[in-house]
Design a protein around this motif. Sequence first.
Motif, PDB file in Angstrom:
ATOM      1  N   ASP A  86      -1.068   6.059  -3.365  1.00  0.00           N
ATOM      2  CA  ASP A  86      -1.433   5.994  -4.776  1.00  0.00           C
ATOM      3  C   ASP A  86      -0.852   4.737  -5.419  1.00  0.00           C
ATOM      4  O   ASP A  86      -1.537   4.030  -6.168  1.00  0.00           O
ATOM      5  N   GLY A  87       0.417   4.453  -5.117  1.00  0.00           N
ATOM      6  CA  GLY A  87       1.043   3.251  -5.649  1.00  0.00           C
ATOM      7  C   GLY A  87       0.386   1.986  -5.136  1.00  0.00           C
ATOM      8  O   GLY A  87       0.181   1.018  -5.883  1.00  0.00           O
ATOM      9  N   PHE A  88       0.028   1.988  -3.848  1.00  0.00           N
ATOM     10  CA  PHE A  88      -0.621   0.819  -3.249  1.00  0.00           C
ATOM     11  C   PHE A  88      -1.985   0.568  -3.885  1.00  0.00           C
ATOM     12  O   PHE A  88      -2.343  -0.576  -4.183  1.00  0.00           O
ATOM     13  N   ALA A  89      -2.762   1.637  -4.111  1.00  0.00           N
ATOM     14  CA  ALA A  89      -4.076   1.488  -4.733  1.00  0.00           C
ATOM     15  C   ALA A  89      -3.949   0.935  -6.150  1.00  0.00           C
ATOM     16  O   ALA A  89      -4.704   0.032  -6.555  1.00  0.00           O
ATOM     17  N   ASP A  90      -2.992   1.463  -6.920  1.00  0.00           N
ATOM     18  CA  ASP A  90      -2.776   0.959  -8.278  1.00  0.00           C
ATOM     19  C   ASP A  90      -2.331  -0.497  -8.262  1.00  0.00           C
ATOM     20  O   ASP A  90      -2.720  -1.301  -9.123  1.00  0.00           O
ATOM     21  N   PHE A  91      -1.491  -0.830  -7.292  1.00  0.00           N
ATOM     22  CA  PHE A  91      -1.027  -2.219  -7.153  1.00  0.00           C
ATOM     23  C   PHE A  91      -2.212  -3.147  -6.875  1.00  0.00           C
ATOM     24  O   PHE A  91      -2.326  -4.219  -7.482  1.00  0.00           O
ATOM     25  N   CYS A  92      -3.089  -2.750  -5.958  1.00  0.00           N
ATOM     26  CA  CYS A  92      -4.259  -3.572  -5.627  1.00  0.00           C
ATOM     27  C   CYS A  92      -5.157  -3.754  -6.848  1.00  0.00           C
ATOM     28  O   CYS A  92      -5.641  -4.862  -7.118  1.00  0.00           O
ATOM     29  N   ASP A  93      -5.366  -2.670  -7.585  1.00  0.00           N
ATOM     30  CA  ASP A  93      -6.195  -2.763  -8.785  1.00  0.00           C
ATOM     31  C   ASP A  93      -5.556  -3.674  -9.831  1.00  0.00           C
ATOM     32  O   ASP A  93      -6.225  -4.530 -10.423  1.00  0.00           O
ATOM     33  N   GLY A  94      -4.250  -3.467 -10.062  1.00  0.00           N
ATOM     34  CA  GLY A  94      -3.565  -4.236 -11.094  1.00  0.00           C
ATOM     35  C   GLY A  94      -3.470  -5.709 -10.781  1.00  0.00           C
ATOM     36  O   GLY A  94      -3.819  -6.570 -11.602  1.00  0.00           O
ATOM     37  N   PHE A  95      -3.011  -6.014  -9.572  1.00  0.00           N
ATOM     38  CA  PHE A  95      -2.824  -7.415  -9.199  1.00  0.00           C
ATOM     39  C   PHE A  95      -4.152  -8.080  -8.832  1.00  0.00           C
ATOM     40  O   PHE A  95      -4.262  -9.299  -8.876  1.00  0.00           O
ATOM     41  N   GLY A 114      -9.887   1.794  -8.803  1.00  0.00           N
ATOM     42  CA  GLY A 114     -10.920   0.788  -8.940  1.00  0.00           C
ATOM     43  C   GLY A 114     -11.353   0.222  -7.601  1.00  0.00           C
ATOM     44  O   GLY A 114     -10.923   0.682  -6.534  1.00  0.00           O
ATOM     45  N   THR A 115     -12.179  -0.814  -7.656  1.00  0.00           N
ATOM     46  CA  THR A 115     -12.730  -1.411  -6.441  1.00  0.00           C
ATOM     47  C   THR A 115     -11.637  -1.952  -5.530  1.00  0.00           C
ATOM     48  O   THR A 115     -11.642  -1.723  -4.318  1.00  0.00           O
ATOM     49  N   GLY A 120      -8.428  -1.715  -0.678  1.00  0.00           N
ATOM     50  CA  GLY A 120      -7.089  -1.791  -0.118  1.00  0.00           C
ATOM     51  C   GLY A 120      -6.780  -0.607   0.784  1.00  0.00           C
ATOM     52  O   GLY A 120      -6.257  -0.768   1.895  1.00  0.00           O
ATOM     53  N   LEU A 121      -7.105   0.613   0.327  1.00  0.00           N
ATOM     54  CA  LEU A 121      -6.820   1.814   1.115  1.00  0.00           C
ATOM     55  C   LEU A 121      -7.669   1.882   2.379  1.00  0.00           C
ATOM     56  O   LEU A 121      -7.170   2.265   3.450  1.00  0.00           O
ATOM     57  N   VAL A 122      -8.943   1.515   2.267  1.00  0.00           N
ATOM     58  CA  VAL A 122      -9.814   1.533   3.444  1.00  0.00           C
ATOM     59  C   VAL A 122      -9.296   0.574   4.508  1.00  0.00           C
ATOM     60  O   VAL A 122      -9.166   0.921   5.687  1.00  0.00           O
ATOM     61  N   LEU A 123      -8.968  -0.645   4.089  1.00  0.00           N
ATOM     62  CA  LEU A 123      -8.472  -1.634   5.047  1.00  0.00           C
ATOM     63  C   LEU A 123      -7.117  -1.223   5.616  1.00  0.00           C
ATOM     64  O   LEU A 123      -6.847  -1.409   6.808  1.00  0.00           O
ATOM     65  N   TYR A 124      -6.269  -0.659   4.775  1.00  0.00           N
ATOM     66  CA  TYR A 124      -4.951  -0.216   5.226  1.00  0.00           C
ATOM     67  C   TYR A 124      -5.068   0.812   6.333  1.00  0.00           C
ATOM     68  O   TYR A 124      -4.440   0.680   7.404  1.00  0.00           O
ATOM     69  N   TYR A 125      -5.896   1.845   6.123  1.00  0.00           N
ATOM     70  CA  TYR A 125      -5.992   2.899   7.131  1.00  0.00           C
ATOM     71  C   TYR A 125      -6.737   2.444   8.381  1.00  0.00           C
ATOM     72  O   TYR A 125      -6.425   2.881   9.498  1.00  0.00           O
ATOM     73  N   LEU A 126      -7.717   1.567   8.224  1.00  0.00           N
ATOM     74  CA  LEU A 126      -8.393   1.038   9.402  1.00  0.00           C
ATOM     75  C   LEU A 126      -7.420   0.271  10.293  1.00  0.00           C
ATOM     76  O   LEU A 126      -7.374   0.465  11.513  1.00  0.00           O
ATOM     77  N   ILE A 127      -6.631  -0.602   9.666  1.00  0.00           N
ATOM     78  CA  ILE A 127      -5.678  -1.409  10.442  1.00  0.00           C
ATOM     79  C   ILE A 127      -4.542  -0.546  10.978  1.00  0.00           C
ATOM     80  O   ILE A 127      -4.121  -0.698  12.127  1.00  0.00           O
ATOM     81  N   LEU A 128      -4.038   0.384  10.159  1.00  0.00           N
ATOM     82  CA  LEU A 128      -2.941   1.246  10.597  1.00  0.00           C
ATOM     83  C   LEU A 128      -3.366   2.113  11.776  1.00  0.00           C
ATOM     84  O   LEU A 128      -2.631   2.238  12.765  1.00  0.00           O
ATOM     85  N   TRP A 129      -4.552   2.717  11.680  1.00  0.00           N
ATOM     86  CA  TRP A 129      -5.031   3.558  12.782  1.00  0.00           C
ATOM     87  C   TRP A 129      -5.198   2.732  14.058  1.00  0.00           C
ATOM     88  O   TRP A 129      -4.798   3.153  15.144  1.00  0.00           O
TER      89      TRP A 129
END
Length: 272
Positions: A86-95, A114-115, A120-129
């Motif tokens: 949640d924090g990462f998504a908000d960070f991506c939206d804000g910055f 937001g977009t 950010g979350l999609v790319l994060y989980y794709l790379i993490l997995w």
Amino acid sequence: MQKSPSIFNRVFATLIFFTRLPLWRICSPDKDSYERVVPFWPLAGWLTGMVMVLTFLLTSSMLPLGISVALTLVARLLLTGGLHEDGFADFCDGFGGGTSKNRTLEIMKDSHIGTYGVLGLVLYYLILWQTLTTLLATGITPWVMMVVDAFCKYLASTIVYFLPYARKESEAKSRIVYTRTSTSEKLLSLVLGVFPFIVVVMTTIVVAPASFNWHFSNTSLWLLVMLIPALLCGLLFRLMQRRINGYTGDCCGATFIMAELCAYICLVGVHM
């Protein structure tokens, strides 16, 4: 003079804040305890990392590797309630969408995603997995997940050493602003952050070197794996200072997410 909260209360405050476990039924820490949890963040990494390891060990004996890794990530997500995500998504939206300090903070406080947050979350989980699947396929000990979780939570905790809180306390989402830590608390946090790493190394070398494919043939490479995420955190802190003159809770979550991903990418590089 107000009495300082006990270590017991501060540890429980840490675990209550970082997980969905109903530990509040056992202990109900006061606000001061929550404000002084920073040195114990790595302990939350011990718990979430251990849950990931046990989930993987349980499922990998019955399911294909890719599915087992996916379920391991789901287990942590259920345990934490998606706090860091949640924090990462908000960070991506804000910055990503903010053009000024006030606008960036305003976007980060908005509960809608937001977009930039979705991407950010999609790319994060794709790379993490993919990185976890690749690593675990090499035979590396699953306990590496606990090592990385604890160490990266330590790295995220250092944000309060270098940056002030960017909002007023009354504007904080959780109404909590972390208290700056003493030198002894900084040392304690460092020890808690690297302790799982030391334990896994000793277990590998002394107890069962044949069953743990950790590849410690080049110590400098492993130091590099720890150094690069730390350098990334330094760059993130610099960005936060320039954009919002400090940090927020969302910045803490984003720092952990990006440090963790960086650590796993470095580990894949070492093993390939």
